[in-house]
Design a protein around this motif. Sequence first.
Motif, PDB file in Angstrom:
ATOM      1  N   PRO A 285       0.841  -1.191   0.000  1.00 25.14           N
ATOM      2  CA  PRO A 285       0.000   0.000   0.000  1.00 25.14           C
ATOM      3  C   PRO A 285       0.882   1.249   0.000  1.00 25.14           C
ATOM      4  CG  PRO A 285      -0.066  -1.067   2.159  1.00 25.14           C
ATOM      5  CD  PRO A 285       0.777  -1.930   1.263  1.00 25.14           C
ATOM      6  N   ALA A 286       0.369   2.325  -0.599  1.00 18.71           N
ATOM      7  CA  ALA A 286       1.152   3.565  -0.642  1.00 18.71           C
ATOM      8  C   ALA A 286       0.227   4.756  -0.499  1.00 18.71           C
ATOM      9  CB  ALA A 286       1.916   3.650  -1.956  1.00 18.71           C
ATOM     10  N   ILE A 287       0.740   5.815   0.113  1.00 22.67           N
ATOM     11  CA  ILE A 287      -0.034   7.050   0.175  1.00 22.67           C
ATOM     12  C   ILE A 287       0.852   8.203  -0.265  1.00 22.67           C
ATOM     13  CG2 ILE A 287      -1.554   6.265   2.046  1.00 22.67           C
ATOM     14  CD1 ILE A 287       0.141   8.191   3.883  1.00 22.67           C
ATOM     15  N   ASP A 288       0.206   9.255  -0.751  1.00 20.96           N
ATOM     16  CA  ASP A 288       0.931  10.440  -1.188  1.00 20.96           C
ATOM     17  C   ASP A 288       0.552  11.619  -0.307  1.00 20.96           C
ATOM     18  OD1 ASP A 288       2.449  12.222  -2.642  1.00 20.96           O
ATOM     19  OD2 ASP A 288       0.821  12.640  -4.051  1.00 20.96           O
ATOM     20  N   LEU A 289       1.513  12.060   0.512  1.00 22.13           N
ATOM     21  CA  LEU A 289       1.194  13.188   1.399  1.00 22.13           C
ATOM     22  C   LEU A 289       1.030  14.482   0.600  1.00 22.13           C
ATOM     23  CD1 LEU A 289       3.259  12.812   4.699  1.00 22.13           C
ATOM     24  CD2 LEU A 289       1.056  11.829   4.072  1.00 22.13           C
TER      25      LEU A 289
ATOM     26  N   PRO B  48      -2.715  15.594   5.571  1.00 22.59           N
ATOM     27  CA  PRO B  48      -1.507  14.756   5.598  1.00 22.59           C
ATOM     28  C   PRO B  48      -1.224  14.148   6.966  1.00 22.59           C
ATOM     29  CG  PRO B  48      -0.977  17.056   5.000  1.00 22.59           C
ATOM     30  CD  PRO B  48      -2.460  16.957   5.076  1.00 22.59           C
ATOM     31  N   GLU B  49      -1.480  14.910   8.026  1.00 20.74           N
ATOM     32  CA  GLU B  49      -1.151  14.395   9.354  1.00 20.74           C
ATOM     33  C   GLU B  49      -1.959  13.142   9.686  1.00 20.74           C
ATOM     34  OE1 GLU B  49      -0.796  17.297  12.442  1.00 20.74           O
ATOM     35  OE2 GLU B  49      -0.945  15.762  14.003  1.00 20.74           O
ATOM     36  N   SER B  50      -3.275  13.193   9.411  1.00 19.88           N
ATOM     37  CA  SER B  50      -4.067  12.013   9.772  1.00 19.88           C
ATOM     38  C   SER B  50      -3.810  10.865   8.801  1.00 19.88           C
ATOM     39  CB  SER B  50      -5.554  12.366   9.887  1.00 19.88           C
ATOM     40  OG  SER B  50      -6.097  12.527   8.615  1.00 19.88           O
ATOM     41  N   ASP B  51      -3.504  11.175   7.535  1.00 19.56           N
ATOM     42  CA  ASP B  51      -3.155  10.102   6.601  1.00 19.56           C
ATOM     43  C   ASP B  51      -1.850   9.420   7.017  1.00 19.56           C
ATOM     44  OD1 ASP B  51      -5.393  10.561   5.157  1.00 19.56           O
ATOM     45  OD2 ASP B  51      -4.407  11.487   3.430  1.00 19.56           O
ATOM     46  N   LEU B  52      -0.884  10.237   7.452  1.00 23.58           N
ATOM     47  CA  LEU B  52       0.387   9.685   7.931  1.00 23.58           C
ATOM     48  C   LEU B  52       0.149   8.809   9.163  1.00 23.58           C
ATOM     49  CD1 LEU B  52       3.522   9.583   7.812  1.00 23.58           C
ATOM     50  CD2 LEU B  52       3.561  11.706   9.127  1.00 23.58           C
ATOM     51  N   ALA B  53      -0.662   9.308  10.074  1.00 21.10           N
ATOM     52  CA  ALA B  53      -0.963   8.547  11.298  1.00 21.10           C
ATOM     53  C   ALA B  53      -1.612   7.209  10.953  1.00 21.10           C
ATOM     54  CB  ALA B  53      -1.870   9.364  12.217  1.00 21.10           C
ATOM     55  N   ALA B  54      -2.549   7.230   9.999  1.00 19.74           N
ATOM     56  CA  ALA B  54      -3.242   5.989   9.624  1.00 19.74           C
ATOM     57  C   ALA B  54      -2.258   4.996   8.998  1.00 19.74           C
ATOM     58  CB  ALA B  54      -4.377   6.304   8.655  1.00 19.74           C
ATOM     59  N   ALA B  55      -1.370   5.518   8.134  1.00 23.09           N
ATOM     60  CA  ALA B  55      -0.403   4.634   7.472  1.00 23.09           C
ATOM     61  C   ALA B  55       0.549   4.011   8.489  1.00 23.09           C
ATOM     62  CB  ALA B  55       0.386   5.412   6.430  1.00 23.09           C
TER      63      ALA B  55
END
Lengths: 92, 557
Positions: free
Chosen positions: B501-505, B511-518
Amino acid sequence: MCKQTVIQLTVNNHPGVMSHICGLFARRAYNVEGIACMPVNGGATSRIWLLVNADGRLDQMIKQVDKLEDVLIVERHDGGHAVFTRMAEFVA
Amino acid sequence: MRFSGAEIIVKLLERQGIETIAGIPGGANLPLYDALSTSSIRHVLTRHEQGAGFIAQGMARVTGQPAVFFATSGPGATNTLTAIADAKLDSIPVICITGQVPLAMIGSDAFQEVDTYGLSVPITKHNYLVRSVDELLRVIPEAFRIAVSGRPGPVVIDVPKDVQTAMLEFDVWPEPGGRGAGPELMAPELAYAARMIDEAERPMLYLGGGVVQSGSSALARALAEKASIPAALTLMGLGVLPVEHPLCLGMLGMHGARYTNLAMERCDLLIAAGVRFDDRATGKVAEFCPNARIIHLDIDASELDKIKSAHVPVAGDLADSLAALLELVRPGERARWLGEVARFKREHPMIIPGADDPCSPYGVILKAAELSGDEAIVCTDVGQHQMRTAQVYPFRRPRQWLTSGGLGTMGFGMPAAIGAALAAPDRTVLCFSGDGSIMMNIQDLATAAEHQVNIKIILTNNNALGLVRQQQDLFYGKRYFASDYSRRVDFLKLAEGFGLPAIDLGSSDDPESDLAAALAKPGPCLIHVPVSPDAPVYPMVPPGAANSQMIGGETHV
């Protein structure tokens, strides 16, 4: 005229030991002027004599040689060694 | 008992406590793999032998115990060399076992034959070409002893295929090889060193990877506290003291904080422990700590007086020499010196641009540290992201920080993170990487996905070789040649293709909550952070200059 010294090593005798020792000098750009090597104690160990110029890096070289796993004893003969004085007759 | 050479090797590795081996099979080591197939040892099949080497390094750096990796002859063996050289420069105990063509064919330029012994001479602590099956009973335990005794380091064992298949009848297994005793200390030397510390007005500790390796971080800290001595850490020494410790000055050297380098400049006694005076730490050696006398403690006698002559060189295990010094030194206050250091800190603080922005090069490091908690292990590749992590990550423990210090190998981070996660499956492993670095071992993303290791790759992508570009900016008239990548690689699609899986900040609304989830979700994940190629890492000491010549990172610029 450079001041020369002789390093006498007692080493395990198997293929590769000489390349460990010569490689150590070579990759520090430190020339070995003369080498003599003979097996001792029935061949389990060998004695190597290295004739080198005694420059400022010699102490560090000796410490590095001493670290090699196959080197058992390191002795330094600052006054030279008969091995090389006698060998000189062959190249005269 | 009657076993083949390959079975003897695997059995001896089991007896050494080896649980995981990374590697790749090939013609010349297939007997070894056949024996491994019936062993309790877990095998991690990598996509490149260099990846296997760095996985082993990751395991060894986290545990302090030797780790093993396998490669076949020829290209398999040559592919391991960078990982072995890297282990040599950072004193990491790894054992590489390579297959070799049969004895009778050695020297004939046989298929997949290369002189592994000769190639590995200058990059190992010791190496072997095994010539008969009975030698294995001596060589394997000896390799483990050598890898961990004294100053740790890598060992290569090259085993011809016919030695692997030869049978041997024998009665008893040899004892596993372990760490030998360190050299004996000389009491008068230590007494003299302790007196120098007592009499010093402005002493400074200079602590490196040797403190981590010898497990003596607590002793170093106790010495600092008892005698009130501030401590600067090398890149390899980060974590020896927690960052918030009042005596911890963080990293010195090329990308160290201004206050750290300034305090070094001022000190009148340098207590160097487990360091080798690397040029990235010292800057121009002649001007390093110009006013200081030096006490140098190291287990490797050849490091003493190598770069800088010590007034008191002490050869010995740091666990012994630091303990002895701790006993001997007098408790001290040193209010004036600590006051001066505090003033350096106040007047020349570390400037961290974008510290609050999780999409900035520094901000994402700080945010990831905050979100992943104190237990995380931190790996890096090599480049700007590595120096930024070294500068600002709040390290609190030894063996929390895995980085390629001596060789500076791009491609180190991701496979080393896999190794760290295999050795410590309960911990989160953060891997800070850059687009230049990750491409050098990207194939092992497949290995990460296959084994579902808990690694979070935080990829700051500037589409450039950032540190090279920074040097071109500062020292080559802004002529950016061969440091920008014209083709933008889609790392999100790549991750997907490898099964991560990958996410793009960069395109995230939060970005903060996406980073936390990842970070919270177990298993591997790639976190992509687009950043500017023009963001420098400051301060920087120009290569070859004195540490007092720092560029950038001042207040009010």
